[in-house]
Design a protein around this motif. Structure first.
Motif, PDB file in Angstrom:
ATOM      1  N   ARG A 132      45.912 -22.369 -78.115  1.00 31.33           N
ATOM      2  CA  ARG A 132      45.870 -23.818 -77.925  1.00 31.33           C
ATOM      3  C   ARG A 132      46.934 -24.263 -76.924  1.00 31.33           C
ATOM      4  NH1 ARG A 132      47.915 -26.732 -83.001  1.00 31.33           N
ATOM      5  NH2 ARG A 132      49.920 -26.293 -82.038  1.00 31.33           N
ATOM      6  N   GLU A 133      48.113 -23.694 -77.039  1.00 28.84           N
ATOM      7  CA  GLU A 133      49.231 -24.163 -76.229  1.00 28.84           C
ATOM      8  C   GLU A 133      49.129 -23.680 -74.781  1.00 28.84           C
ATOM      9  OE1 GLU A 133      51.737 -26.263 -77.159  1.00 28.84           O
ATOM     10  OE2 GLU A 133      50.643 -26.558 -79.008  1.00 28.84           O
ATOM     11  N   ASN A 134      48.673 -22.462 -74.588  1.00 32.24           N
ATOM     12  CA  ASN A 134      48.506 -21.949 -73.228  1.00 32.24           C
ATOM     13  C   ASN A 134      47.748 -20.639 -73.293  1.00 32.24           C
ATOM     14  OD1 ASN A 134      48.750 -20.773 -70.659  1.00 32.24           O
ATOM     15  ND2 ASN A 134      50.649 -21.872 -70.285  1.00 32.24           N
ATOM     16  N   PHE A 145      56.013 -15.758 -65.335  1.00 28.78           N
ATOM     17  CA  PHE A 145      55.239 -16.497 -64.349  1.00 28.78           C
ATOM     18  C   PHE A 145      56.148 -17.356 -63.490  1.00 28.78           C
ATOM     19  CE2 PHE A 145      51.969 -15.472 -67.369  1.00 28.78           C
ATOM     20  CZ  PHE A 145      50.828 -15.304 -66.594  1.00 28.78           C
ATOM     21  N   LYS A 162      54.724 -20.547 -67.978  1.00 29.76           N
ATOM     22  CA  LYS A 162      53.673 -20.814 -68.955  1.00 29.76           C
ATOM     23  C   LYS A 162      54.228 -20.791 -70.371  1.00 29.76           C
ATOM     24  CE  LYS A 162      49.911 -18.983 -66.153  1.00 29.76           C
ATOM     25  NZ  LYS A 162      49.360 -20.283 -65.772  1.00 29.76           N
ATOM     26  N   PRO A 163      55.055 -21.759 -70.700  1.00 30.27           N
ATOM     27  CA  PRO A 163      55.548 -21.812 -72.076  1.00 30.27           C
ATOM     28  C   PRO A 163      54.466 -22.380 -72.991  1.00 30.27           C
ATOM     29  CG  PRO A 163      56.393 -23.676 -70.859  1.00 30.27           C
ATOM     30  CD  PRO A 163      55.539 -22.881 -69.901  1.00 30.27           C
ATOM     31  N   PHE A 164      54.674 -22.251 -74.310  1.00 23.63           N
ATOM     32  CA  PHE A 164      53.803 -22.938 -75.257  1.00 23.63           C
ATOM     33  C   PHE A 164      54.515 -24.247 -75.582  1.00 23.63           C
ATOM     34  CE2 PHE A 164      53.337 -18.306 -76.238  1.00 23.63           C
ATOM     35  CZ  PHE A 164      52.115 -18.158 -75.605  1.00 23.63           C
ATOM     36  N   PRO A 165      54.137 -25.328 -74.885  1.00 28.54           N
ATOM     37  CA  PRO A 165      54.965 -26.547 -74.875  1.00 28.54           C
ATOM     38  C   PRO A 165      55.214 -27.161 -76.242  1.00 28.54           C
ATOM     39  CG  PRO A 165      52.798 -26.956 -73.906  1.00 28.54           C
ATOM     40  CD  PRO A 165      52.926 -25.479 -74.078  1.00 28.54           C
ATOM     41  N   GLY A 183      48.863 -17.739 -70.990  1.00 25.29           N
ATOM     42  CA  GLY A 183      50.154 -17.256 -71.472  1.00 25.29           C
ATOM     43  C   GLY A 183      50.001 -16.404 -72.716  1.00 25.29           C
ATOM     44  N   ALA A 184      49.077 -16.791 -73.586  1.00 23.19           N
ATOM     45  CA  ALA A 184      48.842 -16.043 -74.821  1.00 23.19           C
ATOM     46  C   ALA A 184      48.287 -14.656 -74.518  1.00 23.19           C
ATOM     47  CB  ALA A 184      47.894 -16.811 -75.734  1.00 23.19           C
ATOM     48  N   ILE A 216      47.332 -20.655 -82.335  1.00 22.40           N
ATOM     49  CA  ILE A 216      48.179 -21.734 -81.822  1.00 22.40           C
ATOM     50  C   ILE A 216      48.600 -21.441 -80.389  1.00 22.40           C
ATOM     51  CG2 ILE A 216      50.400 -22.892 -82.107  1.00 22.40           C
ATOM     52  CD1 ILE A 216      50.038 -22.405 -85.164  1.00 22.40           C
ATOM     53  N   SER A 217      48.924 -20.180 -80.118  1.00 20.56           N
ATOM     54  CA  SER A 217      49.350 -19.848 -78.760  1.00 20.56           C
ATOM     55  C   SER A 217      48.196 -20.039 -77.778  1.00 20.56           C
ATOM     56  CB  SER A 217      49.902 -18.420 -78.696  1.00 20.56           C
ATOM     57  OG  SER A 217      48.866 -17.474 -78.876  1.00 20.56           O
ATOM     58  N   VAL A 276      55.749 -15.209 -80.421  1.00 21.23           N
ATOM     59  CA  VAL A 276      54.405 -14.778 -80.013  1.00 21.23           C
ATOM     60  C   VAL A 276      54.493 -13.409 -79.343  1.00 21.23           C
ATOM     61  CG1 VAL A 276      52.412 -15.267 -78.549  1.00 21.23           C
ATOM     62  CG2 VAL A 276      53.531 -17.131 -79.774  1.00 21.23           C
ATOM     63  N   LEU A 318      55.409 -25.720 -79.117  1.00 19.30           N
ATOM     64  CA  LEU A 318      56.075 -24.859 -80.094  1.00 19.30           C
ATOM     65  C   LEU A 318      57.580 -24.832 -79.837  1.00 19.30           C
ATOM     66  CD1 LEU A 318      53.669 -21.775 -80.261  1.00 19.30           C
ATOM     67  CD2 LEU A 318      53.605 -23.918 -81.536  1.00 19.30           C
ATOM     68  N   LYS A 328      60.571 -14.592 -73.409  1.00 20.69           N
ATOM     69  CA  LYS A 328      59.208 -14.346 -73.898  1.00 20.69           C
ATOM     70  C   LYS A 328      58.722 -12.979 -73.458  1.00 20.69           C
ATOM     71  CE  LYS A 328      56.053 -17.529 -73.451  1.00 20.69           C
ATOM     72  NZ  LYS A 328      55.303 -18.478 -72.605  1.00 20.69           N
TER      73      LYS A 328
END
Lengths: 345, 256
Positions: free
Chosen positions: A209-211, B95, B99-102, A214-215, A206-207, B112, B104, B164
């Motif tokens: 997919r989201e970015n 960053f 760069k968040p996981f939008p 960033g993952a 999922i991470s 994460v 989520l 994060k």
């Protein structure tokens, strides 16, 4: 002075007993139990269907269950990992040919054919993934689409696969067996996706997919995870292809390497709710039923009507049925209008 | 780890950057930069826009491959080590362009890091979530943990970015302009947060344009200008240096 919260920051185990409002947890687990029980009842009812439904219903059931499995398989790479694969029809075809070649050319039993098809699809996914999972967004979609198209041409020239004529499998007149096999596979696929949704591995996907960047920066081995997701997706898709081959008893390259089938699984997964556990299954069931009813009632405009249903669905509920159920509750009209607005249509 | 530990003399440094250069087609973004980051210190990195600060951070955490030079983290060269492995080794970063996981929730975002960060993260979900929640409370996002990340406003996004990185349990933290866009009160809060983080023994490289943050946090500062290190030293001294003033404000016009 270092604050107290500062010190505890590095000893999470000491904080374990804290927070987690018990009310929330209980409400959440109660809801979960209800969903679980409903799913269990539905599965039991489906499993018993051959004993109370007629043969037409069972045949329709096989087709829906296989499509739902395909949608669920696509959900792993497309819905959870965010890679819109058009190559899943290739895995389907490989699974089908695995069974066909094993049974026709080597006179091996069906289950060995299934294993052969599974291995073929998964190994192919690993090799393909190494090459195309570097691409993102549209480029990934186009690369897999191109492969799906040339696959027909390639298999048409493989003699052991019956060239362009195809292969005729031994006939097994037992729709009940195929039905139960397809149901079992769908349950397995859905349980796997449920595990994904709650596991560390799934969170990694999922991470991505989201970015994706960033993952990676937070410690997710993106290359490995993407490839594993692709292989897992290929496994279920290939097995579905294997069941299909034995059930339909005749396969040819054009028939099983059909890009149209790939489009179908995407539509079903997206219609139901990509990245959710049950969405693709529900999507497959609803869309198959609509298309079946239309095909028998209003034959001439059936496909047009089907297209309209999809267009409307994409405009008003682009995140699928699962999202509608979750968020449209309070003010349905506003939900749909908001969707149109935020997705600029 | 393929590379053997370096000289014992390096024991006091968590990070050693040696002659690091990055060329993008025709442009030298970072040119022959060498510096050390001591264990437990806050090192400030300043320089005008386009000086190569973010590129430098990218090379340290593995998102950008350097053209030449070496990066030694914790006694090991990390050249060629992928970003996720460097995260496992203990390098965390924020960053500038967040760069968040939008899609989520705020909690999931930090989870994460908790589940994948240093040493591969915390495998147990409950404990990982606890850690994520703790980091969010630490930066003041405790009340927003169930919100989607894309529903957060600018300052909260900055806080999330910090949470994060912290959730990864890093030993080296690279902060790329975490205070940009914050107001005075918020800046004070973040400065206080960073100080607390350092007090836990985390070494920090902080890139900032907010001079108040640099002066109140940094033990030492080095200045990057056109990709080159033009100065390094104690904060007060560096900030008074005419070359720094010049890099930021331009040359003083003199009669000639």
């Amino acid at each position: 002075m270092p604050g107290k919260e500062g010190l505890t920051l590095f000893f999470p185990e000491k904080m374990a007993e804290r927070v987690l409002t018990p009310v929330e947890t209980r409400a959440g687990s109660a809801k979960r139990t209800i969903v679980f029980v409903i799913v269990l009842i539905v599965v039991a009812a489906l499993a018993a269907l051959p004993w109370y439904g007629n043969s037409v219903l069972v045949q329709f059931g096989i087709s829906v269950l296989l499509l739902a499995t395909l949608a669920q398989g696509w959900n792993i790479i497309g819905g959870y990992t965010g890679y819109a694969s058009f190559g899943n029809s290739v895995f389907y075809g490989l699974g089908a040919y695995g069974v066909a070649i094993a049974m026709v050319q080597f006179k091996l039993p069906f289950w060995i054919g299934m294993i052969a098809g599974l291995v073929l699809a998964v190994v192919f996914a690993a090799a393909l993934g190494a090459a195309v999972l570097r691409l993102r967004g549209h480029y990934f979609a186009i690369a897999t689409l191109a492969l799906a198209f040339i696959m027909t041409a390639i298999v048409s020239n493989v003699e052991i696969a019956g060239s362009n004529i195809g292969l005729v499998l031994p006939l097994l007149k037992s729709d009940v067996l195929f039905y139960e096999l397809a149901l079992g596979l769908l349950v397995l696929a859905t349980m796997t996706v449920w595990w994904l949704a709650n596991s560390r591995f799934g969170l990694g996907l999922i991470s991505i997919r989201e970015n994706e960047e960033g993952a990676a920066v937070m410690g997710v081995n993106t290359t490995l995870y993407k490839t594993l997701a692709f292989m897992l997706s290929a496994a279920f898709t290939g097995l579905a292809g294997g069941i299909y081959a034995y059930y339909i008893t005749f396969i040819d390259p054009v028939g099983v390497f059909d890009v149209g089938l790939n489009v179908k699984m995407i539509i079903m997964a997206v219609f139901g709710g990509p990245g959710t556990v049950l969405g693709p299954v529900v999507g497959a069931l609803i869309l198959s039923t609509i298309s079946e009813v239309l095909a028998t009632k209003v034959t001439s405009i059936a496909s047009m009507f089907f297209g309209i249903v999809i267009v409307i669905a994409v405009v008003f509920m682009p995140r699928g049925i699962a999202d509608v159920l979750r968020r449209a509750g309070r003010s349905p009209l506003r939900y749909f209008v908001d969707n149109v607005r935020t997705h600029r249509l | 780890m393929a590379t053997p530990a370096r000289t014992p003399a390096a024991a006091g440094n968590i990070l050693e950057v040696r002659n690091l250069t990055k060329r993008f087609a025709g442009l030298v973004a970072v040119n022959d930069v060498t510096f050390d980051l001591r264990r437990g210190e806050i090192l400030g990195l300043i320089g005008p826009n386009g000086a190569g600060k973010t590129t430098l951070v990218g090379m340290i955490n593995g998102t950008i491959e350097p053209t030449s030079g070496d990066i030694v983290f914790d006694g090991h060269s990390v050249l060629g080590v992928p970003a996720y492995r460097r995260a496992h080794m203990g390098i965390g970063r924020t960053f500038q362009v967040m760069k968040p996981f939008p899609g989520l929730t705020v909690l999931e975002n930090a989870a994460v890091g908790a589940r994948f960060g240093a040493a591969g993260g915390i495998k147990d979900m409950r404990r990982a979530q606890d850690r994520a929640r703790e980091c969010l409370e630490f930066v003041g996002l405790g009340r927003r943990i169930d919100q989607r990340a894309d529903a957060l406003g600018g300052p909260d996004r900055k806080r999330l970015e910090l949470a994060k990185a912290l959730s990864m349990k890093p030993t080296l933290l690279l902060l790329d302009e975490v205070m940009a866009g914050l107001n005075h009160v918020e800046i004070e809060e973040v400065i206080e947060d960073i100080r607390k983080v350092r007090d836990q023994g985390i070494s920090i490289l902080v890139i900032e344009h907010v001079m108040k943050a640099i002066t109140s946090l940094s033990d030492r500062v080095f200045v990057l200008h056109h990709g080159e290190k033009i100065l390094e030293g104690p904060t007060e001294e560096v900030l008074r240096d005419p070359r720094v003033v010049e890099a930021y404000l331009g040359k003083k016009r003199t009669k000639s």
